[in-house]
Design an enzyme around this catalytic site. Structure first.
Site, mmCIF file in Angstrom:
data_model
loop_
_atom_site.group_PDB
_atom_site.id
_atom_site.type_symbol
_atom_site.label_atom_id
_atom_site.label_comp_id
_atom_site.label_asym_id
_atom_site.label_seq_id
_atom_site.Cartn_x
_atom_site.Cartn_y
_atom_site.Cartn_z
ATOM 1 N N GLY A 137 0.600 -1.132 0.126
ATOM 2 C CA GLY A 137 -0.026 -0.125 -0.045
ATOM 3 C C GLY A 137 0.676 1.175 -0.026
ATOM 4 O O GLY A 137 2.057 1.139 -0.222
ATOM 5 N N GLY A 138 0.158 2.399 0.363
ATOM 6 C CA GLY A 138 0.920 3.516 0.078
ATOM 7 C C GLY A 138 1.924 3.549 1.383
ATOM 8 O O GLY A 138 2.862 4.465 1.384
ATOM 9 N N LYS A 166 3.065 -4.692 8.940
ATOM 10 C CA LYS A 166 3.135 -3.552 7.945
ATOM 11 C C LYS A 166 4.477 -2.666 8.266
ATOM 12 O O LYS A 166 4.467 -1.994 9.423
ATOM 13 C CB LYS A 166 1.699 -2.726 8.212
ATOM 14 C CG LYS A 166 1.402 -1.669 7.083
ATOM 15 C CD LYS A 166 0.173 -1.094 6.943
ATOM 16 C CE LYS A 166 -0.532 -0.116 8.112
ATOM 17 N NZ LYS A 166 -1.734 0.278 7.750
ATOM 18 N N ASP A 261 -12.160 7.571 6.730
ATOM 19 C CA ASP A 261 -12.021 6.833 5.493
ATOM 20 C C ASP A 261 -12.582 5.736 5.672
ATOM 21 O O ASP A 261 -12.073 4.630 5.325
ATOM 22 C CB ASP A 261 -10.292 6.725 5.438
ATOM 23 C CG ASP A 261 -9.864 6.333 4.154
ATOM 24 O OD1 ASP A 261 -10.696 6.620 3.015
ATOM 25 O OD2 ASP A 261 -8.776 5.730 4.059
#
Length: 487
Positions: A137-138, A166, A261
């Site tokens: 992901g970003g 992560k 979000d």
């Protein structure tokens, strides 16, 4: 809660300014095949390998191994068009990583979080090997790992506690500030409908987060990337769980939290399809005192963000309620919030659905045709009414999330299937066999959207794309976001 020794230590660290990314548009033909899938996996791992080389130069390259269903992650960050969209009252800042974090912005360490060393997580993920890769992901790459259930010691694969690790890519779109938000919010907030943060690692410029592993992946995965439709009772169960998580943030947490979000890729599912909210990088404390809103630079995902927030930058709890309404509509229809590959007038799900939301006699036109009548008539009507309420253009007219929860509670158990209703059969006959969601069929794999032609509706800014670590790596990609600016 006071700032710990770790926070004080971090106050002296300098976090490098992330370079502002240039806008780019990457196109790819719609007719993706197995070759395209293999190309994507190779490209995905190539990017993660580059990221990991900055973490540890001893990691060697290899090919990505795509295994079971639970290797799921939102993987759509870097291959989507990047187009700035800025609120009229603010200016955009492309990077979200502060060059020198202030002490007040640092970690508020929770006693329940485990502090891992980098070497422990390196061993837990088998040296960040390709077989452990869940996705990208970003923020960076996400790897599957195994640790001791009551500590930080790595254990043999398949034993102990399975986790998702992560990593922060120093060149990634989600910066240090959002990493801090994840630790600080999830370190304090505990609820069955929020993903659990087990711990973190901070060594020099290394930033890692350790989450519970969610074997069923994301809701987006099940709605849009499966040949078989998600059963109606399961959709209602997931909607109820996600609503309960939002209600906790809004009304039960010590201080109200605006999630900011809420979308299908951030709703993760455990083995029993219980929904949990993930990715708190954009979360904000709600307004305090007599304040009615929080003024921020606009960030979120296009198609989900409340219109008044996009226009003004005024963020409220009702902004989340609007986003919930969009997700509820996606679950009802089987359509994505934004899909430029549909006919004109159907690109934006909310605008396409509004006429039917306003006319109770047309509710059946909104229900996912792949269900073939296997849904509750009363439940569908209630869902349509609730979605309309949440999507009200007037934020003050939208319901509280606790009210949403009460409406949803009985819906998973309703048994009045539409396929046995004469009324539904008549309505189906009026359709004349036309399937308005035909693109959700086998030809496009249940709503998959090709990556080319996303230029107008898939908006983002290199201020950081929050990506769930449980979204499948497919060659077809979900339309991705408006990540509009810095916090």
């Amino acid at each position: 809660m006071g700032v710990s020794h770790d926070a004080a230590k971090m106050g002296t660290e300098v976090v490098k300014e992330s370079k502002e990314r240039k806008e780019e548009i990457e196109g790819k033909d719609d007719d993706d095949t197995m070759n395209a899938s293999c190309w994507f996996k190779f490209r995905l791992f190539g990017r993660c390998l580059a990221s990991r080389s900055k973490i540890d130069s001893s990691v060697n390259g290899g090919s990505t191994v795509q295994s079971e269903e639970n290797k799921a992650m939102n993987d759509t960050c870097k291959d989507q068009p990047i187009v700035p969209v800025v609120s009229s009252s603010t200016t955009s800042n492309a990077g979200s990583t502060p060059s020198t974090p202030n002490l007040s912005e640092e970690l508020k360490i929770s006693s329940q979080l485990r502090k891992f060393t980098f070497n422990e997580l390196k061993s837990a993920t088998r040296n960040f090997r390709p077989e452990s890769l869940l996705g990208e992901g970003g923020f960076g790459c996400v790897f599957k790992g195994w640790i001791n259930e009551n500590g930080t010691t790595p254990v043999k694969a398949g034993t102990g506690l399975t986790v998702a690790v992560k990593t922060l890519n120093n060149d990634g779109l989600q910066g240090h500030k959002e990493w801090l938000a994840e630790v600080n919010f999830l370190g304090e907030l505990l609820h069955p409908n929020l993903v659990k943060l087990n711990g973190y690692c901070i060594e020099d410029d290394k930033r890692l987060l350790v989450y519970e592993f969610m074997p069923r992946g994301s809701l987006e995965n099940h709605l849009f990337r499966r040949s078989l439709p998600l059963p109606w009772p399961m959709r209602m169960k997931i909607a109820l769980g996600a609503a309960t998580g939002l209600a906790f943030l809004h009304e039960e947490a010590e201080r109200p939290v605006i999630y900011r979000d809420f979308k299908t890729s951030n709703i993760l599912l455990d083995a029993e399809y219980n929904a949990k909210l993930s990715d708190f990088g954009l979360a904000k404390d709600g307004p305090d005192g007599d304040n009615t809103h929080v003024s921020t630079r606009v960030m979120g995902t296009y198609g989900y963000a409340a219109p008044e927030y996009v226009m003004t930058g005024h963020l409220t709890l009702k902004s989340d309620v609007y986003s919930f309404g969009v997700v509820l509509l996606e679950m009802l229809t089987g359509r994505r919030s934004m899909d430029k590959h549909r006919p004109n007038g159907e690109h934006n799900l909310v605008e396409w659905a509004r006429p039917c939301l306003m006319d109770r006699r047309k509710f059946y036109k909104l229900v996912d045709p792949r269900l073939e009548g296997r849904f509750s008539m009363k439940g569908a009507q209630k869902t349509v009414q609730l979605a309309a309420h949440c999507l009200n253009r007037d934020p003050k007219a939208r319901p509280l999330m606790s009210e949403v929860v009460e409406i949803l509670k009985p819906l998973p158990k309703l048994k009045d299937m539409a396929c046995s209703s004469s009324y539904f059969q008549v309505m189906q006959a009026e359709r004349g066999g036309v399937n308005p969601n035909a693109r959700n069929g086998s030809r496009s794999q249940a709503g998959l959207v090709p990556r080319n032609k996303q230029t107008a509706r898939s908006l983002t800014i290199p201020g950081g794309q929050n990506v769930s670590p449980y979204h499948q790596n497919y060659s077809h990609r979900s339309p991705k976001p408006l990540r509009l600016s810095d916090q």
